[in-house]
Design an enzyme around this catalytic site. Structure first.
Site, PDB file in Angstrom:
ATOM      1  N   GLY A 110       0.999  -1.505  -0.023  1.00  0.00           N
ATOM      2  CA  GLY A 110       0.227  -0.308  -0.047  1.00  0.00           C
ATOM      3  C   GLY A 110       0.697   0.754   0.060  1.00  0.00           C
ATOM      4  O   GLY A 110       0.831   1.571   0.520  1.00  0.00           O
ATOM      5  N   ARG A 135       0.372   5.820  -1.638  1.00  0.00           N
ATOM      6  CA  ARG A 135       0.211   6.981  -1.161  1.00  0.00           C
ATOM      7  C   ARG A 135      -0.241   7.303   0.769  1.00  0.00           C
ATOM      8  O   ARG A 135       0.433   5.593   0.861  1.00  0.00           O
ATOM      9  CB  ARG A 135      -1.076   7.453  -2.000  1.00  0.00           C
ATOM     10  CG  ARG A 135      -2.797   6.140  -1.631  1.00  0.00           C
ATOM     11  CD  ARG A 135      -3.823   6.478  -2.341  1.00  0.00           C
ATOM     12  NE  ARG A 135      -4.460   5.913  -3.092  1.00  0.00           N
ATOM     13  CZ  ARG A 135      -5.483   4.742  -2.371  1.00  0.00           C
ATOM     14  NH1 ARG A 135      -5.537   6.037  -1.451  1.00  0.00           N
ATOM     15  NH2 ARG A 135      -6.054   3.715  -3.428  1.00  0.00           N
ATOM     16  N   TYR A 169     -14.308  -2.977  10.049  1.00  0.00           N
ATOM     17  CA  TYR A 169     -12.561  -2.338  10.599  1.00  0.00           C
ATOM     18  C   TYR A 169     -11.364  -3.178  11.608  1.00  0.00           C
ATOM     19  O   TYR A 169     -10.658  -3.225  11.686  1.00  0.00           O
ATOM     20  CB  TYR A 169     -12.557  -1.138   9.809  1.00  0.00           C
ATOM     21  CG  TYR A 169     -11.349  -0.885  10.178  1.00  0.00           C
ATOM     22  CD1 TYR A 169     -10.438  -0.570   9.043  1.00  0.00           C
ATOM     23  CD2 TYR A 169     -11.307   0.550  10.949  1.00  0.00           C
ATOM     24  CE1 TYR A 169      -9.147  -0.168   8.808  1.00  0.00           C
ATOM     25  CE2 TYR A 169      -9.569   0.955  10.879  1.00  0.00           C
ATOM     26  CZ  TYR A 169      -8.342   1.270  10.114  1.00  0.00           C
ATOM     27  OH  TYR A 169      -7.660   1.699   9.887  1.00  0.00           O
ATOM     28  N   LYS A 220      -8.086  -4.910  12.396  1.00  0.00           N
ATOM     29  CA  LYS A 220      -7.365  -4.198  13.690  1.00  0.00           C
ATOM     30  C   LYS A 220      -6.833  -5.174  14.496  1.00  0.00           C
ATOM     31  O   LYS A 220      -6.253  -5.383  15.036  1.00  0.00           O
ATOM     32  CB  LYS A 220      -7.489  -2.736  13.474  1.00  0.00           C
ATOM     33  CG  LYS A 220      -7.393  -2.489  12.092  1.00  0.00           C
ATOM     34  CD  LYS A 220      -6.043  -2.655  11.059  1.00  0.00           C
ATOM     35  CE  LYS A 220      -6.279  -1.715   9.922  1.00  0.00           C
ATOM     36  NZ  LYS A 220      -4.844  -1.599   9.354  1.00  0.00           N
TER      37      LYS A 220
END
Ligand SMILES: NC(=O)c1ccc[n+]([C@@H]2O[C@H](COP(=O)([O-])OP(=O)(O)OC[C@H]3O[C@@H](n4cnc5c(N)ncnc54)[C@H](OP(=O)(O)O)[C@@H]3O)[C@@H](O)[C@H]2O)c1
Length: 222
Positions: free
Chosen positions: A10, A13, A128, A132
């Site tokens: 990733g 950016r 999400y 995590k």
């Protein structure tokens, strides 16, 4: 970092790009496969990329992540499968592919990018936050297995960082309110996250093992 090779996911950016820039400035060779070269949504694609690597990898930074917002009672099956795959399964598959070589050579550093939402939470981060929290657990589990071979695994949990992902998931008004709520009084710059990752990935980190370091301007201390 000089003479080390790092694979960073990733890195097109945001935080990933800042990590890649900093690693390069510290003398590392940096591998930053784009989605066409290694699609994290596909375990087969990850394994194909790793099998085709012509060089040793000393450092792995599992940075890529996605965050389709949805409440606990309404997330789609596609969002569930996609987020688990990119945020949790892909880092595990990369660790499986690359850690044996690191252990064999007696040196390795792995940093997984987690989130403040693994420690505290906010509505509509259900899937999400779960991935995590999984990253923090995977970090500890891998760390205890690998530390004896000179491979140190840790996680970095950023707070609000001035990136596309943050702007995409929060309105201007929300961002103003968020900023008021951060003890440091501002969002983080991607480079501030990258500095912590670089330390953990260097030989200067000689004894931090299996930890999740929150880099959040004090947000989760409140
Ligand atoms: N931004 C924050 O405030 C914040 C806070 C806490 C934690 N984090 C975590 O920090 C990490 C980086 O966040 P960011 O804000 O820098 O993200 P970002 O700007 O949205 O960039 C995400 C990166 O992941 C890549 N990616 C996504 N899905 C992929 C796939 N299937 N295959 C290959 N690459 C894929 C993207 O590649 P493409 O260019 O191809 O799309 C891009 O390079 C994430 O793990 C995020 O959860 C961010």
């Amino acid at each position: 970092m000089l003479g080390r090779t790092a694979l960073i996911t990733g890195a097109s950016r945001g935080i990933g790009r800042a990590i890649a820039d900093l690693f390069r400035s510290q003398g590392a060779t940096v591998l930053v496969p784009n989605r066409q070269e290694m699609d994290l949504a596909s375990t087969e694609s990850i394994e194909r990329y790793c099998a085709g690597l012509g060089e040793r990898v000393d450092i792995l930074v599992n940075n890529a992540g996605i965050n389709p917002l949805a409440a606990a009672g309404e997330f789609s099956d596609a969002d569930l499968a996609g987020t688990l795959q990119v945020n949790l399964i892909a880092p595990m598959v990369l660790l499986r592919a690359l850690s044996p070589g690191m252990a064999e050579r007696g040196y390795g550093r792995i940093v997984n990018i987690s989130s403040i939402w693994s420690g505290v939470c906010k509505p509509r981060r259900f899937v999400y936050a779960t991935t995590k929290s999984g990253i923090n657990g995977m970090t500890r589990a891998a760390a205890v297995e690998l530390a004896g071979s000179g491979v140190m695994v840790n996680a970095v949990a950023p707070g609000f960082v001035a990136t596309e992902l943050t702007r995409q998931n929060n309105s201007e008004d929300e961002l103003r309110k968020i900023t008021e709520n951060i003890p440091a009084g501002r969002l983080a710059e991607p480079k501030e996250i990258a500095e912590v990752v670089a330390f953990l990935c260097s030989s200067r980190n000689s004894f931090i093992v299996g930890q999740t370091i929150f880099v959040d301007g004090g947000f989760t201390c409140q």
